[in-house]
Write an enzyme that holds these catalytic residues in place. Structure first.
Site, PDB file in Angstrom:
ATOM      1  N   GLY A  40       0.778  -1.231   0.000  1.00  0.00           N
ATOM      2  CA  GLY A  40       0.000   0.000   0.000  1.00  0.00           C
ATOM      3  C   GLY A  40       0.808   1.279   0.000  1.00  0.00           C
ATOM      4  CB  SER A  41       4.301   2.203  -0.883  1.00  0.00           C
ATOM      5  OG  SER A  41       4.388   1.909  -2.266  1.00  0.00           O
ATOM      6  CB  ILE A  43     -10.851  -4.106 -13.106  1.00  0.00           C
ATOM      7  CG1 ILE A  43      -9.807  -3.559 -12.145  1.00  0.00           C
ATOM      8  CG2 ILE A  43     -12.190  -3.422 -12.909  1.00  0.00           C
ATOM      9  CD1 ILE A  43     -10.151  -3.752 -10.670  1.00  0.00           C
ATOM     10  CG  HIS A  98       2.707  -1.439 -15.296  1.00  0.00           C
ATOM     11  ND1 HIS A  98       2.348  -2.693 -14.847  1.00  0.00           N
ATOM     12  CD2 HIS A  98       3.800  -1.598 -16.081  1.00  0.00           C
ATOM     13  CE1 HIS A  98       3.205  -3.577 -15.360  1.00  0.00           C
ATOM     14  NE2 HIS A  98       4.090  -2.946 -16.098  1.00  0.00           N
ATOM     15  CG  ASP A 149      -0.458  -3.770 -16.997  1.00  0.00           C
ATOM     16  OD1 ASP A 149       0.274  -4.754 -16.825  1.00  0.00           O
ATOM     17  OD2 ASP A 149      -1.068  -3.202 -16.073  1.00  0.00           O
TER      18      ASP A 149
HETATM   19  C1  GRF Z   1       4.042  -0.779  -7.315  1.00  0.00           C
HETATM   20  O1  GRF Z   1       5.311  -0.889  -7.938  1.00  0.00           O
HETATM   21  C2  GRF Z   1       3.002  -0.488  -8.363  1.00  0.00           C
HETATM   22  O2  GRF Z   1       3.538   0.129  -9.510  1.00  0.00           O
HETATM   23  C3  GRF Z   1       2.468  -1.820  -8.715  1.00  0.00           C
HETATM   24  O3  GRF Z   1       2.440  -2.516  -7.467  1.00  0.00           O
HETATM   25  C4  GRF Z   1       3.628  -2.152  -6.738  1.00  0.00           C
HETATM   26  C5  GRF Z   1       3.374  -2.151  -5.246  1.00  0.00           C
HETATM   27  O4  GRF Z   1       2.535  -1.090  -4.942  1.00  0.00           O
HETATM   28  N1  GRF Z   1       1.182  -1.729  -9.354  1.00  0.00           N
HETATM   29  P1  GRF Z   1       2.195  -0.640  -3.424  1.00  0.00           P
HETATM   30  O5  GRF Z   1       3.497  -0.466  -2.665  1.00  0.00           O
HETATM   31  O6  GRF Z   1       1.370  -1.742  -2.804  1.00  0.00           O
HETATM   32  O7  GRF Z   1       1.455   0.647  -3.599  1.00  0.00           O
END
Ligand code: GRF
Length: 230
Positions: A31-32, A114, A130, A171
């Site tokens: 979830g970053s 989705i 992506h 994508d």
């Molecule tokens: C990220 O690199 C994003 O581009 C891809 O999933 C990865 C992890 O995302 N779709 P997050 O840290 O869970 O937001």
């Protein structure tokens, strides 16, 4: 001949609804990007509200973050027999999000395709991020570390992050924004991933802010354009 820029943006939301846009964020992992979007909502860069976080992985980092911020969580996809209080079926998802008055959906590390019902219920309103310069290194099987391993293995000198509107495939929807990073001969996939992720955390909030501010117009050939804020 260059494609015609659409003269006036078809407003996504009626003028009287120009309050905060209502957002749903879909996650499957740490979830970053959700955290980056939440920070941008909190400091006003995004004129929006994260109304709900949807995940196929209850208890993942994004799910826990949402709960720590008092944001409603929904489990999707869930099987009919999974009657957990947060579970939503494919059939119920579009209506559930409509009932929440969701304006835009942000896929942020969500790994499931989705359903077409949702894509059609929210036309030009679902973004994905992506970790490569689509269309390169995208599509089924290209996710997470696999993307960056392929980038290093092919000798690509550049990679980056792409924000695009989704369609009914992985994508392949129209690209809204990109950021480029260099790939050096000594790079490991992990180093490329970290460099790209840093750009993701800046790019996604900028793209979502533009969408919430009605600063996205569509070229007649179907390419979305971001117009910078004042
Ligand atoms: C990220 O690199 C994003 O581009 C891809 O999933 C990865 C992890 O995302 N779709 P997050 O840290 O869970 O937001």
């Amino acid at each position: 001949m260059s494609p015609t820029i659409a003269s006036a943006a078809e407003p996504y939301r009626t003028p009287d609804a120009r309050g905060a846009a209502q957002l749903a964020v879909f996650v499957s992992g740490g979830g970053s990007n959700l955290k980056a979007l939440h920070a941008a909502v909190s400091d006003g860069r995004i004129n929006g509200t994260i109304v709900t976080v949807v995940s196929d992985k209850p208890g993942c980092g994004g799910w826990k973050f949402a709960q720590s911020k008092g944001i409603a969580v929904l489990q999707f996809p869930s099987k009919k027999h999974e009657s957990g209080e947060h579970a939503v079926t494919i059939e119920a998802l579009p209506a559930t999000l409509r009932d929440l008055n969701i304006d835009f959906i942000c896929l942020a590390g969500f790994l499931k395709l989705i359903p077409v019902e949702l894509v059609r219920a929210f036309p030009r309103r679902i973004l994905n991020i992506h970790p490569s310069l689509l269309p390169a290194f995208g599509g089924a099987g290209y996710y997470g570390a696999r993307v960056h391993r392929a980038v290093v293995a092919t000798g690509a000198r550049y990679s980056g992050a792409t924000i695009h509107f989704i369609d009914e495939e992985y994508d392949t929807g129209p690209i809204l924004a990109q950021r480029v990073v260099s790939v050096y001969p000594s790079d490991t996939p992990q180093q490329v991933a970290a460099r790209v992720l840093h750009q993701e955390h800046e790019l996604y909030p900028e793209a979502v802010a533009a969408l919430c501010d009605d600063r996205v117009t569509w070229r007649e050939d179907g390419v979305p354009i971001i117009w910078k804020g004042h």
